[in-house]
Design an enzyme around this catalytic site. Structure first.
Site, PDB file in Angstrom:
ATOM      1  N   TYR A 142     -17.028 -19.204 -18.787  1.00 21.36           N
ATOM      2  CA  TYR A 142     -18.221 -19.996 -19.115  1.00 21.36           C
ATOM      3  C   TYR A 142     -18.451 -20.997 -17.999  1.00 21.36           C
ATOM      4  O   TYR A 142     -17.549 -21.789 -17.666  1.00 21.36           O
ATOM      5  CB  TYR A 142     -18.026 -20.724 -20.446  1.00 21.36           C
ATOM      6  CG  TYR A 142     -19.187 -21.619 -20.827  1.00 21.36           C
ATOM      7  CD1 TYR A 142     -20.396 -21.081 -21.253  1.00 21.36           C
ATOM      8  CD2 TYR A 142     -19.073 -23.003 -20.750  1.00 21.36           C
ATOM      9  CE1 TYR A 142     -21.459 -21.895 -21.595  1.00 21.36           C
ATOM     10  CE2 TYR A 142     -20.124 -23.833 -21.093  1.00 21.36           C
ATOM     11  CZ  TYR A 142     -21.317 -23.279 -21.518  1.00 21.36           C
ATOM     12  OH  TYR A 142     -22.370 -24.091 -21.853  1.00 21.36           O
ATOM     13  N   ASP A 235     -14.845 -22.778 -10.109  1.00 21.82           N
ATOM     14  CA  ASP A 235     -15.242 -23.713 -11.161  1.00 21.82           C
ATOM     15  C   ASP A 235     -13.999 -24.444 -11.642  1.00 21.82           C
ATOM     16  O   ASP A 235     -13.191 -23.910 -12.391  1.00 21.82           O
ATOM     17  CB  ASP A 235     -15.896 -22.931 -12.307  1.00 21.82           C
ATOM     18  CG  ASP A 235     -16.413 -23.830 -13.417  1.00 21.82           C
ATOM     19  OD1 ASP A 235     -15.971 -24.994 -13.507  1.00 21.82           O
ATOM     20  OD2 ASP A 235     -17.236 -23.363 -14.223  1.00 21.82           O
ATOM     21  N   LYS A 263     -15.640 -33.249 -16.071  1.00 17.38           N
ATOM     22  CA  LYS A 263     -14.669 -33.746 -17.040  1.00 17.38           C
ATOM     23  C   LYS A 263     -13.854 -34.926 -16.498  1.00 17.38           C
ATOM     24  O   LYS A 263     -14.287 -36.060 -16.578  1.00 17.38           O
ATOM     25  CB  LYS A 263     -13.809 -32.612 -17.565  1.00 17.38           C
ATOM     26  CG  LYS A 263     -14.649 -31.563 -18.313  1.00 17.38           C
ATOM     27  CD  LYS A 263     -13.811 -30.578 -19.075  1.00 17.38           C
ATOM     28  CE  LYS A 263     -14.693 -29.485 -19.705  1.00 17.38           C
ATOM     29  NZ  LYS A 263     -15.491 -29.928 -20.839  1.00 17.38           N
TER      30      LYS A 263
END
Length: 428
Positions: A142, A235, A263
């Site tokens: 994702y 990623d 994050k």
């Protein structure tokens, strides 16, 4: 009726599904959501006063746990000077310098407000740099809700993808190739068949649960990107600054052309970024012609929180986080007894898979006993442990968790496994 139940009733009238992000609804584990009142260290307290050991930790940003004093003080100080300017600040420069010092493959940084924005910009930049359109991603990965990346695999080793969400154009998905993670043959076939702008991967996939790369697979990604003229886009929204000082790239010795971050870099506030070599990043406006902009990019509160969070992450912090994670992983494995599970772990990340079969990629995760996992999560919640409410997500141990709290979690897990009884149909 509990306060959480009442809030959920009201939320259903004003928010789609009663939440602002799907997994929070807890539908995957067969219950209604818990509404949180506040967090303290490794714990959260819901609106009914129930206390839980938290292993979601806002899905990764809270590597120091909830409301760390240094992070809160940094945000408070920044807020006192103004919450947003839409103009450059010294903090943005300092944060970029800190990231560049930690991550060897990054020479320049562009901040955004979300990982989705950073992924979208990284792909746009890769297409501009290569003059190509096709992007390769891996099944189960994702990378935000960008149209072209919300795609599912078709049949065969490497196929052009079909849309995985209503509203995603077939033409958007058609420029995405999806292959199975850890499948060398599929990767080789796809990179030979298609002229790719980018090979996009999580170096430590954690969005289908944690599924580390087989030995040599990350190196193969780097080799195929270099040999075919594609850019390797890694990623590290989850793994960046969580698993090691320089992210998964430092942990496994692989270098990206473009890195997506998020994050931890925002310390619990909305922040993300992409970074890479100076000649690539220099293609972004206003230095170059690849357009990207964001009103709240480099927000001073998020920058302050990110800098405070990173300042606490030295080598000793990562050693401690690794030890806590391994204590939890070993304890959960022992707590399961003969129950058929497998556990994958990395510093600050783990997943309990409800199958004893090998997990190499998304197809393996899909074989898990989702009903048993859901029941186990419900039992954990009854015992004061807050796990990620999905088999396809990772646990996020934090530096705020103590050895005693890890042991309490293991005790609760053992009782939860016992409550499940014998697995339906035997070993998975």
């Amino acid at each position: 009726m509990t306060r959480s139940a009442e809030l959920y009733r009201r939320a259903l009238e004003v928010l789609p599904g009663g939440v602002n992000s799907p997994v929070r609804a807890m539908q995957a584990i067969g219950r209604t959501p818990i509404f949180v009142a506040h967090g303290e260290g490794a714990e959260i307290v819901d609106v009914d006063g129930n206390r839980y050991l938290d292993y979601v930790c806002s899905w990764g940003p809270l590597i120091h746990g909830h409301a760390h004093p240094l992070v809160i003080d940094a945000v408070r100080t920044a807020a006192a000077g103004g919450t947003s300017f839409g103009a450059p600040t010294a903090g943005e420069v300092k944060l970029a310098e800190e990231v560049i010092e930690r991550m060897d493959s990054v020479e320049m940084l562009r901040m955004t407000s979300s990982g989705t924005e950073a992924a979208m910009t990284a792909i746009r930049l890769a297409r501009a740099a290569t003059g190509r359109e096709m992007v390769l991603k891996f099944a189960g990965a994702y990378h935000g809700h960008v149209d072209g990346l919300l795609a599912q695999a078709g049949s065969g080793l490497a196929t052009q993808a079909l849309p995985a969400s209503p509203g995603v154009l077939t033409s958007a998905a058609a420029v995405t190739v999806v292959v199975e993670w850890n499948d060398r043959e599929a990767l080789l076939a796809a990179t030979e068949r298609h002229a790719l702008a980018a090979i996009l991967a999580e170096p430590l996939p954690a969005n289908m649960g944690l599924v580390p790369a087989h030995a040599g697979f990350l190196e193969l990604l780097r080799e195929r990107a270099t040999e075919t003229g594609a850019l390797l886009v890694l990623d590290e929204v989850i793994s960046g600054f969580r698993v090691a000082r320089g992210g998964a790239q430092a942990l496994y010795g692989v270098a990206a052309d473009i890195t997506i971050m998020g994050k931890v870099i925002g310390g619990g506030l909305p922040a993300a970024a992409l970074g890479g070599r100076a000649e690539l990043m220099g293609m972004l406006a206003p230095a170059g012609e690849v357009y990207q902009a964001g009103t709240l990019s480099g927000n001073p509160l998020a920058v302050a929180a990110g800098l405070a969070s990173l300042s606490l992450l030295d080598e000793s912090a990562y050693l401690r986080l690794d030890a806590l994670t391994e204590r939890l992983a070993a304890g959960l494995k022992e707590a399961a007894g003969s129950y058929p599970i497998s556990i994958a772990s990395a510093p600050g990340l783990l997943t309990v898979f409800f199958t004893d079969l090998a997990i190499d990629g998304f197809a393996g995760v899909q074989r898990c006993d989702l009903a048993a996992h859901a029941a186990w999560c419900r039992e954990l919640l009854r015992r004061g442990v807050y796990p990620p409410p999905s088999q396809f997500e990772a646990w996020f141990p934090s530096l705020a968790h103590t050895a005693e709290q890890i042991d309490r979690t293991v005790e609760a897990a053992a009782a939860a496994f016992a409550a499940l009884g014998e697995p339906a149909g035997g070993a998975q």
